[in-house]
Design a protein around this motif. Structure first.
Motif, short mmCIF file in Angstrom:
data_model
loop_
_atom_site.label_atom_id
_atom_site.label_comp_id
_atom_site.label_asym_id
_atom_site.label_seq_id
_atom_site.Cartn_x
_atom_site.Cartn_y
_atom_site.Cartn_z
N ALA A 18 -44.39 47.27 -28.08
CA ALA A 18 -43.88 46.36 -27.06
C ALA A 18 -43.65 44.98 -27.66
O ALA A 18 -44.23 44.62 -28.70
CB ALA A 18 -44.87 46.26 -25.90
N LEU A 19 -42.78 44.19 -27.04
CA LEU A 19 -42.52 42.84 -27.50
C LEU A 19 -43.76 41.97 -27.33
O LEU A 19 -44.42 41.99 -26.29
CB LEU A 19 -41.35 42.23 -26.72
CG LEU A 19 -39.95 42.77 -27.05
CD1 LEU A 19 -38.92 42.19 -26.08
CD2 LEU A 19 -39.57 42.42 -28.49
N THR A 20 -44.08 41.18 -28.36
CA THR A 20 -45.20 40.24 -28.31
C THR A 20 -44.70 38.89 -28.81
O THR A 20 -43.74 38.81 -29.61
CB THR A 20 -46.37 40.70 -29.19
OG1 THR A 20 -45.89 40.91 -30.53
CG2 THR A 20 -46.96 42.00 -28.68
N PRO A 21 -45.31 37.77 -28.37
CA PRO A 21 -44.84 36.44 -28.79
C PRO A 21 -44.93 36.27 -30.31
O PRO A 21 -45.85 36.76 -30.95
CB PRO A 21 -45.79 35.49 -28.07
CG PRO A 21 -46.34 36.28 -26.93
CD PRO A 21 -46.41 37.69 -27.39
N LEU A 22 -43.93 35.59 -30.88
CA LEU A 22 -43.93 35.31 -32.31
C LEU A 22 -44.93 34.21 -32.64
O LEU A 22 -45.27 33.38 -31.78
CB LEU A 22 -42.53 34.87 -32.76
CG LEU A 22 -41.45 35.95 -32.74
CD1 LEU A 22 -40.08 35.34 -33.00
CD2 LEU A 22 -41.75 37.01 -33.79
N PRO A 23 -45.45 34.15 -33.89
CA PRO A 23 -46.34 33.05 -34.26
C PRO A 23 -45.61 31.72 -34.24
O PRO A 23 -44.39 31.65 -34.39
CB PRO A 23 -46.77 33.43 -35.68
CG PRO A 23 -45.73 34.37 -36.18
CD PRO A 23 -45.25 35.11 -34.98
N THR A 24 -46.36 30.64 -34.04
CA THR A 24 -45.77 29.30 -33.86
C THR A 24 -45.91 28.45 -35.12
O THR A 24 -46.06 27.24 -35.04
CB THR A 24 -46.44 28.59 -32.68
OG1 THR A 24 -47.86 28.54 -32.91
CG2 THR A 24 -46.15 29.31 -31.38
N ALA A 25 -45.93 29.08 -36.30
CA ALA A 25 -46.07 28.32 -37.54
C ALA A 25 -44.82 27.50 -37.82
O ALA A 25 -43.69 27.92 -37.53
CB ALA A 25 -46.32 29.29 -38.70
N THR A 26 -45.02 26.27 -38.39
CA THR A 26 -43.89 25.41 -38.77
C THR A 26 -43.27 25.95 -40.06
O THR A 26 -43.77 26.88 -40.67
CB THR A 26 -44.37 23.97 -38.99
OG1 THR A 26 -45.31 23.97 -40.09
CG2 THR A 26 -45.07 23.43 -37.75
N GLY A 27 -42.17 25.32 -40.50
CA GLY A 27 -41.50 25.77 -41.70
C GLY A 27 -42.40 25.72 -42.92
O GLY A 27 -42.43 26.66 -43.72
N GLU A 28 -43.15 24.62 -43.10
CA GLU A 28 -44.03 24.52 -44.26
C GLU A 28 -45.19 25.51 -44.18
O GLU A 28 -45.56 26.13 -45.19
CB GLU A 28 -44.58 23.09 -44.38
CG GLU A 28 -43.52 22.04 -44.72
CD GLU A 28 -44.15 20.66 -44.88
OE1 GLU A 28 -45.37 20.56 -44.70
OE2 GLU A 28 -43.40 19.71 -45.17
N GLU A 29 -45.73 25.68 -42.98
CA GLU A 29 -46.83 26.65 -42.82
C GLU A 29 -46.36 28.07 -43.10
O GLU A 29 -47.07 28.86 -43.73
CB GLU A 29 -47.41 26.54 -41.41
CG GLU A 29 -48.14 25.23 -41.14
CD GLU A 29 -48.54 25.10 -39.68
OE1 GLU A 29 -47.92 25.81 -38.84
OE2 GLU A 29 -49.44 24.32 -39.38
N ALA A 30 -45.16 28.38 -42.63
CA ALA A 30 -44.62 29.72 -42.86
C ALA A 30 -44.38 29.97 -44.35
O ALA A 30 -44.69 31.03 -44.88
CB ALA A 30 -43.32 29.90 -42.07
N ALA A 31 -43.83 28.95 -45.04
CA ALA A 31 -43.61 29.08 -46.47
C ALA A 31 -44.94 29.24 -47.21
O ALA A 31 -45.05 30.01 -48.17
CB ALA A 31 -42.84 27.88 -47.00
N SER A 32 -45.97 28.51 -46.77
CA SER A 32 -47.29 28.61 -47.39
C SER A 32 -47.87 30.01 -47.23
O SER A 32 -48.46 30.57 -48.16
CB SER A 32 -48.23 27.57 -46.80
OG SER A 32 -49.54 27.71 -47.33
N LEU A 33 -47.68 30.58 -46.03
CA LEU A 33 -48.19 31.93 -45.79
C LEU A 33 -47.52 32.96 -46.69
O LEU A 33 -48.12 33.96 -47.09
CB LEU A 33 -47.98 32.32 -44.32
CG LEU A 33 -48.83 31.57 -43.28
CD1 LEU A 33 -48.35 31.93 -41.88
CD2 LEU A 33 -50.30 31.95 -43.44
N LEU A 34 -46.28 32.69 -47.06
CA LEU A 34 -45.55 33.64 -47.89
C LEU A 34 -45.87 33.49 -49.38
O LEU A 34 -46.09 34.48 -50.07
CB LEU A 34 -44.04 33.47 -47.69
CG LEU A 34 -43.42 34.06 -46.42
CD1 LEU A 34 -41.94 33.77 -46.37
CD2 LEU A 34 -43.67 35.56 -46.36
#
Length: 486
Positions: A264-280
């Motif tokens: 089922a559809l669930t809300p996406l995480p609310t990470a910012t651009g820098e946080e998302a890049a850091s996670l990757l």
């Protein structure tokens, strides 16, 4: 009074019943694109008819295994059993009227087709005293009765298609009511689909599928657009067990569900651009490596095997004073074997079946002649069947032992062509034609027959010579036999 199965409601809110007794005599085809609600429809039919008729489900994805907890279906894991065991289970299912789910999850496409073919053929070949009425549901039927061969071996495709054809064309007299469901009518063999007299057509979008669905429902081509407009869970029904005119039905609710629900559809995480890049990218070198793809392991069997569970159920139904069936004399066994093999070869009519599937047929024929257990194991049966196909009806071991020893390294499907050549060489008869070798090998391709001869010659089992007149003879150097030139 006819037994009615409540399938849902029409647009006016009126219940749409399905006549179970009529269904047993006329079969059912369900069609719809992925997400149209086919599995939900089958589950509704199974739940509402449970306890009123035996149910046998061929389940390629393991979706219907959840019926076991609520309705007592026995789950047979196809990946956990050999072809011989699957055949034995099918015989007991027919004999003791047990509702089962044959789960083919964990098998490759050709393995699923091979398992389903052996299972359905054994259900079909059951002794006459076991011809009890049963619903046989085959989900994703286009996999087992395809219009084209695809990537599976030709002998597997033929065996699976033959089993499905038997179910839909000749199963009624044996009590088997075929119910097949498919995503694409265009991919389902026409001779299988055409045998159904009842139809439930769900949402589909491709023109070729809509046209075939409209033809089956007796609708004009311009009316086929109605099939594209159906909602999820809505089907157009027609047939003697449903309605004499096309009727729209909204399938009712079910009590069970598949073991793996649709995400089922669930809300996406609310990470910012820098946080998302850091996670990757942070500490990427220290991250665990992705798992290597591997074939899923067969599900472990319970502490008591399926065969033991069915055997325990059988024991309680048998009377203690049942007189034993005397075994035939040893001298009487060989004529039974020879007669069964001769009949099987005659019925093949140049279209050999796989050894495993043919062995199930052989076991049933022996049982009908009073042999409780087959007198040959699978390897010995393969040798006898190859000899019978080559025109050697008797046990080949005494007189053809040297030939069989020479052929030890050949694949099983090449033994019959080799024995055909050896028989001609021993008798001094002309070399078998390429057409004869192709037929006994189970192909219509002469080029495959030539490659087969070349393969055997590369292993130094035969030597082929062609004289100046273009005539060919074949020699078996290990035995000193040569065919006449032809």
């Amino acid at each position: 009074m006819p037994i009615a199965v409540d399938m849902g409601v029409d647009p006016l809110g009126k219940t749409v019943p399905l006549n179970l007794e009529e269904l047993l005599a006329t079969r059912l085809l369900v069609q719809g694109n992925s997400g149209s609600g086919k599995s939900h429809l089958l589950r509704r039919l199974l739940e509402k008819s449970a306890g009123q008729v035996q149910q046998v489900i061929v389940d390629p994805e393991g979706e219907f295994t959840t019926l076991s907890d609520a309705y007592g279906h026995v789950v047979v894991e196809g990946a956990a059993h050999s072809e011989t065991e699957i055949g034995k289970l099918a015989m007991r299912i027919r004999e003791h009227r047990l509702s089962v789910v044959l789960s083919l999850e964990g098998l490759e496409a050709d393995g699923q087709m091979r398992c389903a073919a052996g299972f359905l053929n054994t259900l079909f070949d059951a002794p006459r005293e076991h011809w009890y009425p049963a619903l046989v549901i085959v989900d994703e039927a286009q996999m087992f009765a395809p219009t084209a061969g695809g990537e599976v071996p030709e002998d597997v495709r033929r065996a699976s298609l033959g089993a499905m054809t038997n179910l839909m064309c000749r199963g009624r007299k044996r009590g088997l009511a075929g119910i097949i469901a498919t995503q694409r009518l265009a991919k389902l063999a026409k001779n299988v689909a055409a045998e159904a007299s009842n139809f439930l057509m769900g949402r589909t979008f491709l023109d070729i599928d809509m046209a075939r669905a409209a033809d089956l429902l007796g609708m004009e081509r311009r009316q086929a657009e109605a099939i594209r407009d159906l909602e999820r869970g809505q089907f157009l029904g027609l047939g003697p067990a449903i309605s004499r005119r096309p009727i729209k039905v909204k399938i009712g609710s079910v009590e069970t569900g598949p073991k793996d629900a649709t995400p089922a559809l669930t809300p996406l995480p609310t990470a910012t651009g820098e946080e998302a890049a850091s996670l990757l990218f942070d500490d990427l070198a220290d991250a665990p490596e992705p798992p290597k793809p591997e074939k899923p392991a067969p599900k472990p069997l319970p502490s008591e095997t399926m065969m033991e569970q069915l055997a325990a159920a059988v024991t309680t139904r048998r009377a203690a004073d049942e007189p034993p069936v005397p075994a035939p004399d040893a001298e009487a066994v060989e004529p039974i074997v020879a007669e069964a093999l001769a009949a099987m070869v005659e019925e093949e009519d140049g279209k050999p079946r796989s050894t495993a599937i043919a062995y199930q047929d052989f076991s049933v024929r022996c049982r009908m002649k009073g042999l409780r257990t087959p007198p040959l194991d699978l390897p010995a049966f393969g040798r006898r069947l190859a000899a019978a196909r080559a025109g050697i009806p008797e046990d080949p071991q005494p007189d053809w032992g040297e030939v069989l020893a020479a052929a030890e390294g050949l694949p099983d499907d090449m033994l019959a062509p080799f024995l055909l050549i050896a028989k001609a060489a021993r008798e001094g008869a002309p070399s078998p034609s390429e057409e004869a070798i192709a037929a006994i090998y189970g192909t219509a391709s002469l080029s495959r027959a030539r490659r087969l001869i070349d393969y055997i010659e590369e292993r130094e089992l035969i030597v082929k010579r062609t004289d100046m007149g273009g005539k060919t003879s074949i020699t078996l150097p290990a035995l000193g036999w040569t065919t006449a030139a032809a």
